[in-house]
Design a protein around this motif. Structure first.
Motif, PDB file in Angstrom:
ATOM      1  N   ILE A   7      -3.359   0.442   1.753  1.00 44.10           N
ATOM      2  CA  ILE A   7      -2.350   0.979   3.074  1.00 44.10           C
ATOM      3  C   ILE A   7      -1.841   2.432   2.781  1.00 44.10           C
ATOM      4  O   ILE A   7      -1.647   3.284   3.309  1.00 44.10           O
ATOM      5  CB  ILE A   7      -1.154  -0.103   2.873  1.00 44.10           C
ATOM      6  CG1 ILE A   7      -1.629  -1.343   3.330  1.00 44.10           C
ATOM      7  CG2 ILE A   7      -0.065   0.393   3.770  1.00 44.10           C
ATOM      8  CD1 ILE A   7      -0.862  -2.514   3.116  1.00 44.10           C
ATOM      9  N   ASP A   8      -1.779   2.672   1.222  1.00 47.75           N
ATOM     10  CA  ASP A   8      -1.023   3.918   1.090  1.00 47.75           C
ATOM     11  C   ASP A   8      -2.079   5.138   1.328  1.00 47.75           C
ATOM     12  O   ASP A   8      -1.690   6.225   1.500  1.00 47.75           O
ATOM     13  CB  ASP A   8      -0.729   3.899  -0.576  1.00 47.75           C
ATOM     14  CG  ASP A   8       0.475   3.255  -0.641  1.00 47.75           C
ATOM     15  OD1 ASP A   8       1.213   2.866   0.361  1.00 47.75           O
ATOM     16  OD2 ASP A   8       0.612   2.878  -1.921  1.00 47.75           O
ATOM     17  N   LYS A  13      -4.555  -6.279   3.562  1.00 49.02           N
ATOM     18  CA  LYS A  13      -5.051  -5.440   2.643  1.00 49.02           C
ATOM     19  C   LYS A  13      -3.984  -5.225   1.440  1.00 49.02           C
ATOM     20  O   LYS A  13      -3.090  -5.272   1.480  1.00 49.02           O
ATOM     21  CB  LYS A  13      -5.515  -4.167   3.322  1.00 49.02           C
ATOM     22  CG  LYS A  13      -6.685  -4.273   4.189  1.00 49.02           C
ATOM     23  CD  LYS A  13      -6.994  -2.790   4.939  1.00 49.02           C
ATOM     24  CE  LYS A  13      -8.076  -3.020   5.653  1.00 49.02           C
ATOM     25  NZ  LYS A  13      -8.555  -1.677   6.318  1.00 49.02           N
ATOM     26  N   SER A  14      -4.604  -4.603   0.512  1.00 48.29           N
ATOM     27  CA  SER A  14      -3.767  -4.288  -0.852  1.00 48.29           C
ATOM     28  C   SER A  14      -2.617  -2.932  -0.239  1.00 48.29           C
ATOM     29  O   SER A  14      -3.085  -2.319   0.343  1.00 48.29           O
ATOM     30  CB  SER A  14      -4.601  -3.999  -2.099  1.00 48.29           C
ATOM     31  OG  SER A  14      -5.251  -2.740  -1.933  1.00 48.29           O
ATOM     32  N   GLN A  15      -1.780  -2.983  -1.142  1.00 45.37           N
ATOM     33  CA  GLN A  15      -0.999  -1.770  -1.084  1.00 45.37           C
ATOM     34  C   GLN A  15      -1.567  -0.413  -1.422  1.00 45.37           C
ATOM     35  O   GLN A  15      -1.181   0.470  -0.631  1.00 45.37           O
ATOM     36  CB  GLN A  15       0.412  -1.754  -2.179  1.00 45.37           C
ATOM     37  CG  GLN A  15       1.479  -0.920  -2.010  1.00 45.37           C
ATOM     38  CD  GLN A  15       2.064  -1.047  -0.550  1.00 45.37           C
ATOM     39  OE1 GLN A  15       2.171  -2.082   0.089  1.00 45.37           O
ATOM     40  NE2 GLN A  15       2.192   0.321   0.153  1.00 45.37           N
ATOM     41  N   LYS A  24      -0.674   1.225   9.155  1.00 48.84           N
ATOM     42  CA  LYS A  24      -0.121   0.794   8.050  1.00 48.84           C
ATOM     43  C   LYS A  24       0.291  -0.733   8.147  1.00 48.84           C
ATOM     44  O   LYS A  24       0.024  -1.839   7.374  1.00 48.84           O
ATOM     45  CB  LYS A  24       1.021   1.426   7.240  1.00 48.84           C
ATOM     46  CG  LYS A  24       0.536   2.686   6.780  1.00 48.84           C
ATOM     47  CD  LYS A  24       1.446   3.529   5.862  1.00 48.84           C
ATOM     48  CE  LYS A  24       1.184   4.724   5.103  1.00 48.84           C
ATOM     49  NZ  LYS A  24       2.125   5.238   4.266  1.00 48.84           N
ATOM     50  N   HIS A  25       0.938  -0.953   9.457  1.00 51.89           N
ATOM     51  CA  HIS A  25       1.585  -2.309   9.789  1.00 51.89           C
ATOM     52  C   HIS A  25       0.310  -3.153   9.840  1.00 51.89           C
ATOM     53  O   HIS A  25       0.269  -4.421   9.492  1.00 51.89           O
ATOM     54  CB  HIS A  25       2.296  -2.357  11.176  1.00 51.89           C
ATOM     55  CG  HIS A  25       2.536  -3.702  11.693  1.00 51.89           C
ATOM     56  ND1 HIS A  25       3.752  -4.337  10.985  1.00 51.89           N
ATOM     57  CD2 HIS A  25       2.359  -4.372  12.595  1.00 51.89           C
ATOM     58  CE1 HIS A  25       4.016  -5.404  11.886  1.00 51.89           C
ATOM     59  NE2 HIS A  25       2.803  -5.225  12.869  1.00 51.89           N
ATOM     60  N   LYS A  38      -1.400  -4.021   6.616  1.00 47.79           N
ATOM     61  CA  LYS A  38      -0.683  -5.163   6.075  1.00 47.79           C
ATOM     62  C   LYS A  38      -0.913  -6.567   6.445  1.00 47.79           C
ATOM     63  O   LYS A  38      -1.138  -7.616   5.733  1.00 47.79           O
ATOM     64  CB  LYS A  38       0.783  -4.772   6.151  1.00 47.79           C
ATOM     65  CG  LYS A  38       1.734  -5.614   5.190  1.00 47.79           C
ATOM     66  CD  LYS A  38       3.186  -5.190   5.062  1.00 47.79           C
ATOM     67  CE  LYS A  38       4.021  -6.158   4.474  1.00 47.79           C
ATOM     68  NZ  LYS A  38       5.482  -5.742   4.385  1.00 47.79           N
TER      69      LYS A  38
END
Length: 210
Positions: A189-190, A184-186, A176-177, A180
């Motif tokens: 990432i989710d 990339k968009s949230q 996820k880090h 980011k």
């Protein structure tokens, strides 16, 4: 009788003088002609040497032209260098590197140099990048001791990396880090919920095409 002998002697002397004069003239003629002949021969030799030199020069000029044309047909790549000094020669292709990765287990490392196309670069500092690998895979490259960074706009350029290759598992938090950092968009990432087995690389030197 004495008059006859005197006349004969005088005639002999006259004849001898005449012969000497002819000899001298002929000798002088020979001296004049001989240098002329020698000069003529030397000139011919020089002209031949100059012709040969011109031919060699012309051949050399043709060879240089061919070399230039060949170089123009296959220009050598120019690289910007980062980290330790290195050269691009003898780098593995990405196909050869994939075979190396396939033979590794988590915890294994090998020293190697390979080249591929940059897919992504950290958009904050340029502190990591990913290199394209066959079959949709990629190699995640970090730089030894964070001793150097690469340009943020280096994506899609060819890179040659030298260092240690390894296989490792990246945790969800790390993934996820990195996502980011990549910009990339949230929502993207989710979607990261599982760790990932990756092809890692710690580079001590990097070359990137300019």
């Amino acid at each position: 009788m004495k008059k006859v002998m005197v006349l004969a002697a005088a005639l002999a002397v006259f004849t001898a003088c005449k012969d000497d004069k002819q000899t001298t003239v002929e000798s002088d003629s020979t001296i004049i002609e001989t240098p002329t002949d020698t000069v003529t021969v030397d000139v011919d030799t020089l002209e031949g040497a100059e012709t040969g030199a011109d031919a060699e020069a012309e051949a050399a000029g043709s060879a240089e032209t061919v070399t230039t044309e060949n170089n123009a047909a296959k220009p050598s790549a120019k690289y910007a260098a980062f980290g330790d000094k290195m050269v691009a020669d003898n780098a593995l292709t990405k196909e050869q590197m994939l075979k190396k990765y396939s033979s590794l287990k988590p915890g294994d490392t090998i020293n190697v140099k390979f080249k591929s196309t940059i897919k992504n670069v950290c958009q904050k500092k340029g502190c990591w990048m990913t290199l394209d690998m066959p079959t949709g895979k990629e190699s995640f490259v970090r730089f030894k001791d964070y001793g150097f960074f690469v340009p943020l706009n280096a994506g899609s350029r060819e890179a040659v990396v030298n260092g240690k290759a390894f296989v490792s598992e990246i945790s969800v938090a790390e993934l996820k880090h990195y996502a980011k950092d990549e910009g990339k968009s949230q929502a993207e990432i989710d979607k990261i919920t599982q760790p990932k087995l990756t092809y890692g690389f710690e580079a001590n030197g990097v070359l990137i095409t300019q």
